[in-house]
Design an enzyme around this catalytic site. Structure first.
Site, PDB file in Angstrom:
ATOM      1  N   GLU A  16      57.602  20.564  16.667  1.00 36.30           N
ATOM      2  CA  GLU A  16      58.886  21.004  17.238  1.00 36.30           C
ATOM      3  C   GLU A  16      59.075  20.418  18.631  1.00 36.30           C
ATOM      4  OE1 GLU A  16      59.629  25.384  15.248  1.00 36.30           O
ATOM      5  OE2 GLU A  16      58.790  25.326  17.236  1.00 36.30           O
ATOM      6  N   GLN A  43      54.490  23.967  15.885  1.00 38.37           N
ATOM      7  CA  GLN A  43      55.138  23.893  17.205  1.00 38.37           C
ATOM      8  C   GLN A  43      54.872  22.567  17.906  1.00 38.37           C
ATOM      9  OE1 GLN A  43      54.789  27.719  19.406  1.00 38.37           O
ATOM     10  NE2 GLN A  43      56.913  27.779  18.742  1.00 38.37           N
ATOM     11  N   HIS A  81      64.037  25.305  13.160  1.00 41.64           N
ATOM     12  CA  HIS A  81      63.471  26.314  12.253  1.00 41.64           C
ATOM     13  C   HIS A  81      62.105  25.808  11.784  1.00 41.64           C
ATOM     14  CE1 HIS A  81      63.669  29.740   9.538  1.00 41.64           C
ATOM     15  NE2 HIS A  81      63.152  28.953   8.610  1.00 41.64           N
ATOM     16  N   ARG A 137      78.999  43.181  16.836  1.00 42.13           N
ATOM     17  CA  ARG A 137      78.463  41.834  17.017  1.00 42.13           C
ATOM     18  C   ARG A 137      79.528  40.836  17.463  1.00 42.13           C
ATOM     19  NH1 ARG A 137      73.126  41.387  15.223  1.00 42.13           N
ATOM     20  NH2 ARG A 137      73.294  39.209  15.817  1.00 42.13           N
ATOM     21  N   ASN A 178      59.385  26.051  23.255  1.00 41.34           N
ATOM     22  CA  ASN A 178      60.377  24.977  23.049  1.00 41.34           C
ATOM     23  C   ASN A 178      61.202  24.773  24.310  1.00 41.34           C
ATOM     24  OD1 ASN A 178      60.546  23.720  20.219  1.00 41.34           O
ATOM     25  ND2 ASN A 178      60.141  25.877  19.802  1.00 41.34           N
TER      26      ASN A 178
HETATM   27  C1  GAR Z   1      59.813  28.431  17.041  1.00 36.64           C
HETATM   28  O1  GAR Z   1      58.705  28.085  16.271  1.00 36.64           O
HETATM   29  C2  GAR Z   1      61.100  28.285  16.238  1.00 36.64           C
HETATM   30  O2  GAR Z   1      61.003  27.328  15.247  1.00 36.64           O
HETATM   31  C3  GAR Z   1      61.243  29.662  15.660  1.00 36.64           C
HETATM   32  O3  GAR Z   1      60.837  30.533  16.657  1.00 36.64           O
HETATM   33  C4  GAR Z   1      59.807  29.916  17.415  1.00 36.64           C
HETATM   34  C5  GAR Z   1      60.102  30.148  18.871  1.00 36.64           C
HETATM   35  O4  GAR Z   1      59.032  29.712  19.661  1.00 36.64           O
HETATM   36  N1  GAR Z   1      62.623  29.883  15.289  1.00 36.64           N
HETATM   37  C6  GAR Z   1      62.992  30.539  14.209  1.00 36.64           C
HETATM   38  O5  GAR Z   1      62.213  31.058  13.436  1.00 36.64           O
HETATM   39  C7  GAR Z   1      64.499  30.607  14.010  1.00 36.64           C
HETATM   40  N2  GAR Z   1      64.819  31.045  12.697  1.00 36.64           N
HETATM   41  P1  GAR Z   1      59.181  29.518  21.236  1.00 36.64           P
HETATM   42  O6  GAR Z   1      59.819  30.792  21.795  1.00 36.64           O
HETATM   43  O7  GAR Z   1      57.781  29.349  21.699  1.00 36.64           O
HETATM   44  O8  GAR Z   1      60.032  28.310  21.473  1.00 36.64           O
END
Ligand code: GAR
Length: 203
Positions: free
Chosen positions: A174, A171, A109, A65, A13
């Site tokens: 995304e 993805q 997400h 945290r 992303n």
């Molecule tokens: C993505 O698919 C995103 O939607 C997910 O992690 C992946 C990261 O991919 N996020 C979550 O699950 C957040 N709860 P990337 O590192 O290749 O962008």
């Protein structure tokens, strides 16, 4: 508009945000900093190779945290960013951080929220047997994957899918929707009314 991108993993992303926003001068969007909670996140390499400053902030280096969140906030303030973009960032913020940046943190997400929130969304999607999967871009609030939804996109689940093939199809979506939503934000097109986010379209 300056943005910070927060990552934990591979950073596909982030890569599309670099190519579709950061490297496109007409977008008016500049990735000022990439912040990771993992030293080995490949996303850091993607940022470094195009000269974007990177920072690693790890939970284990802080007593609690709240201190971890405070360090992230300190880095973000240093770069004067307007929007915090979570791109595969797998840590949750404590309420004071969310309140400080209310409506200025967005997340992607890989499910149609409110279905399958949490840490194993694609595996949960497959295990449930749904026929339509998808993605959600939303503002971050105090709970897990629960903030106001900005945009969603659907993806079919095939009988032959495993977690990897389904996640790959998700993805692709995304990588189209997330840059678009960030452009809407930068152009002032998002209006939040309670839980509803209205995208102001041109007439
Ligand atoms: C993505 O698919 C995103 O939607 C997910 O992690 C992946 C990261 O991919 N996020 C979550 O699950 C957040 N709860 P990337 O590192 O290749 O962008």
């Amino acid at each position: 508009m300056k943005i910070a991108v927060l990552v934990s993993g591979s950073g596909t992303n982030l890569q599309t945000l670099i190519e579709q926003l950061h490297q496109d001068e007409t977008s008016g969007i500049d990735i000022a900093v990439v912040l990771s909670d993992r030293r080995k996140a490949y996303a850091l390499t993607r940022a470094k190779r195009v000269g974007i400053p990177t920072h690693v902030v790890r939970t284990q280096d802080y007593e609690n945290r709240l201190d971890f969140d405070a360090e992230i906030s300190r880095v973000i303030e240093q770069y004067a960013v307007e929007l915090i973009v979570l791109a595969g960032f797998m840590k949750l913020f404590q309420p004071p951080f969310v309140q400080k940046y209310r409506n200025r943190i967005i997340n992607v997400h890989p499910t149609l929220l409110p279905a399958f929130p949490g840490a194993h969304p694609v595996a949960d999607t497959l295990a449930y047997g749904v026929k339509i999967a998808g993605i959600t871009v939303h503002f971050v609030d105090e709970d897990v994957d629960s903030g106001p939804i900005i945009a969603q996109s659907t993806v079919p689940v095939l009988d032959t899918d495993d977690e990897e093939s389904l996640h790959n199809r998700i993805q692709v979506e995304e990588h189209k929707l997330y840059p678009q939503v960030i452009k809407w934000y930068a152009q002032g097109k998002l209006k939040i009314e309670g839980r509803k986010v209205i995208v102001k379209r041109e007439n």
